[in-house]
Design a protein around this motif. Structure first.
Motif, PDB file in Angstrom:
ATOM      1  N   ARG A 174      73.340  23.677  74.949  1.00  0.00           N
ATOM      2  CA  ARG A 174      72.962  22.438  75.635  1.00  0.00           C
ATOM      3  C   ARG A 174      72.936  22.527  77.155  1.00  0.00           C
ATOM      4  O   ARG A 174      72.176  21.799  77.802  1.00  0.00           O
ATOM      5  N   TRP A 183      65.095  18.872  81.295  1.00  0.00           N
ATOM      6  CA  TRP A 183      64.255  17.804  80.754  1.00  0.00           C
ATOM      7  C   TRP A 183      63.196  18.350  79.794  1.00  0.00           C
ATOM      8  O   TRP A 183      62.918  17.764  78.750  1.00  0.00           O
ATOM      9  N   SER A 186      64.888  19.134  76.612  1.00  0.00           N
ATOM     10  CA  SER A 186      65.204  17.904  75.884  1.00  0.00           C
ATOM     11  C   SER A 186      63.961  17.332  75.206  1.00  0.00           C
ATOM     12  O   SER A 186      64.035  16.825  74.080  1.00  0.00           O
ATOM     13  N   SER A 276      63.421  12.026  74.506  1.00  0.00           N
ATOM     14  CA  SER A 276      63.823  12.978  75.549  1.00  0.00           C
ATOM     15  C   SER A 276      65.089  12.508  76.267  1.00  0.00           C
ATOM     16  O   SER A 276      65.975  13.314  76.594  1.00  0.00           O
ATOM     17  N   GLU A 279      68.156  13.136  74.042  1.00  0.00           N
ATOM     18  CA  GLU A 279      68.509  14.559  74.064  1.00  0.00           C
ATOM     19  C   GLU A 279      69.105  14.955  75.407  1.00  0.00           C
ATOM     20  O   GLU A 279      70.041  15.755  75.484  1.00  0.00           O
ATOM     21  N   HIS A 280      68.573  14.373  76.480  1.00  0.00           N
ATOM     22  CA  HIS A 280      69.067  14.716  77.816  1.00  0.00           C
ATOM     23  C   HIS A 280      70.478  14.190  78.042  1.00  0.00           C
ATOM     24  O   HIS A 280      71.241  14.776  78.826  1.00  0.00           O
ATOM     25  N   SER A 283      72.685  16.837  76.864  1.00  0.00           N
ATOM     26  CA  SER A 283      72.724  17.915  77.859  1.00  0.00           C
ATOM     27  C   SER A 283      73.606  17.535  79.043  1.00  0.00           C
ATOM     28  O   SER A 283      74.338  18.378  79.589  1.00  0.00           O
TER      29      SER A 283
END
Length: 466
Positions: A174, A183, A186, A276, A279-280, A283
């Motif tokens: 990650r 980005w 992601s 996105s 997912e970010h 991260s």
């Protein structure tokens, strides 16, 4: 029916047996659908799925609203047909190009617009419910259930290994130093294997360490499912601003504008932006761990925070998902309504170059939302600073709500009693003041009377004048 004229097609010249048969079929289908929903509700209550049961009640409320709208439109149909407006206004905002206005009678023209207005949004309502509660995300969540069971069986008393944070699998997969690459990673990650067991472990442990530190065996999976069912109850509803959007969509359906094509792009793009972002957030959790810790004892512990979300509001993500599902459901329902009422080649349907991309967008939205975005939301939405109400079981909700209601009632009673006591004290002080003033006045009068009594009475001489 003979079909010789409008008079023959009216209710006055329709055989009663046809009316009876049609009404019987409609009533039978309505009762069947009502009993079917009632049966589903009984099954949900028996399985103690109270959140889904409340969602079902929400769907029934929406269906009642749709039925009332259809009734009002049917009742006002004749009055709307008799309403007169300028002919020039009737030529503006047409969904189809009118070749020869003078060749079409006024009755046919009015009937055309009456038919074009979608009186029933039931298809959209069912599509919205099926998209948001579909089985696309069930497979990944079944994996989470097995991961939770595996974690519950692990021995917490075992000696934990000391590792550098970069050696943890969660950080390896990650953490990305470059923000642009993070980005891009992601964006692509939402299309394949979104949540792994290392992601699940890290986010589960981060939630427990922040909100439930005294109970390391807290069942995070059950909590997520309860929260998702509660959110599902919100998603199946149609708020007033979505009804306003429906009116705007119908208003923009003008010949040559291809409004529905451009409108369908908005949820398509927004879906990938939301995916996105989710997912970010994962991260960013990994980045925070790397920034704060050089070593890690045991598993990776992330730090949930509202700062990770747009405008520090995790609820905003649910609103965007709700809009995406609503817009996609409306687009599909409207397409099939036009297809069954008219035909694929109808001018209202539009050009094929715009229709096919709309269908492709709708299919991609439904698949990606079911297999990626919803599972992501189900777990990432708990990475905020606060936990949700679903952290308590349903029966505890009722107890807590009853306790809260009793507490509010007792507080109001205490305030009323306090106000009454304050009023009594005020009037008591006022009366005492009046009494003291009255006593002073009486004492003063008595003193004056005594002074008058001690003064000598003047003698009056009475003389007789000649």
């Amino acid at each position: 029916m003979s079909g010789d004229g409008e008079e023959d097609a009216s209710l006055e010249f329709t055989p009663t047996w046809i009316i009876a048969i049609v009404c019987t079929v409609i009533i039978f289908m309505s009762f069947f659908f009502e009993r079917f929903l009632h049966y589903i509700g009984k099954v949900l209550k028996r399985k103690k799925n109270f959140a889904l049961f409340e969602a079902l009640l929400k769907v029934q409320e929406e269906l009642m609203l749709l039925g009332f709208i259809s009734l009002m439109l049917s009742v006002s149909q004749v009055s709307l047909q008799k309403t007169c407006i300028k002919e020039s206004l009737m030529l503006r905002g047409l969904p189809c190009k009118r070749e020869s206005p003078n060749s079409v009678s006024h009755v046919t023209f009015v009937r055309h617009y009456q038919t074009n207005f979608p009186l029933d949004f039931t298809g959209m309502r069912m599509l919205l419910a099926s998209e948001s509660g579909g089985s696309g995300h069930c497979k990944s969540m079944r994996d989470w259930k097995s991961w939770e069971a595996k974690i519950q069986q692990e021995d917490d008393t075992a000696e934990k290994m000391v590792k550098h944070v970069h050696e943890l699998q969660f950080i390896k997969k990650r953490f990305k130093e470059n923000k642009i690459f993070s980005w891009l990673h992601s964006f692509g990650k939402q299309f394949y294997g979104t949540i792994t067991i290392d992601d699940y472990r890290a986010m589960r442990l981060g939630f427990i360490m922040m909100h439930y530190k005294d109970n390391p065996k807290f069942n995070f999976y059950k909590y997520m499912i309860r929260a998702l069912e509660t959110d599902f109850k919100k998603v199946v509803g149609i708020s007033w601003y979505f009804w306003a959007l429906v009116i705007v969509f119908l208003l923009l359906n003008i010949n040559g504008w291809h409004a529905y094509f451009w409108i369908s792009i908005v949820p398509f793009i927004l879906l990938f932006i939301v995916g996105s972002k989710l997912e970010h957030i994962i991260s960013n959790l990994a980045t925070k761990v790397v920034d704060q810790n050089a070593i890690a004892i045991g598993n990776c512990v992330v730090i949930p925070s509202d700062d990770l979300f747009w405008f520090k509001s995790p609820k905003l993500v649910l609103f965007f998902i709700h809009y995406i599902l609503f817009q996609n459901a409306f687009d599909i329902a409207y397409f099939f309504w036009i297809l069954t009422t008219y035909s694929f080649g109808s001018c209202i349907m539009g050009k094929k170059a715009y229709i096919i991309p709309r269908l492709v967008f709708s299919g991609i939205i439904q698949v990606v939302c079911g297999y990626s975005t919803l599972p992501l939301y189900a777990i990432v939405s708990h990475m905020g600073s606060r936990y949700k109400k679903a952290i308590l079981p349903h029966h505890m909700h009722e107890t807590f709500d009853q306790w809260l209601a009793n507490a509010k009632t007792n507080k109001l009673k205490r305030e009323e009693t306090s106000n009454e006591g304050t009023v009594d004290k005020f009037w008591g002080a006022w009366n005492r003041k009046k009494a003291s003033n009255k006593t002073e006045v009486v004492a003063k009068l008595e003193e004056e009377m005594q002074e008058v009594q001690h003064e000598p009475v003047p003698e009056i001489e009475i003389g007789i004048h000649n």
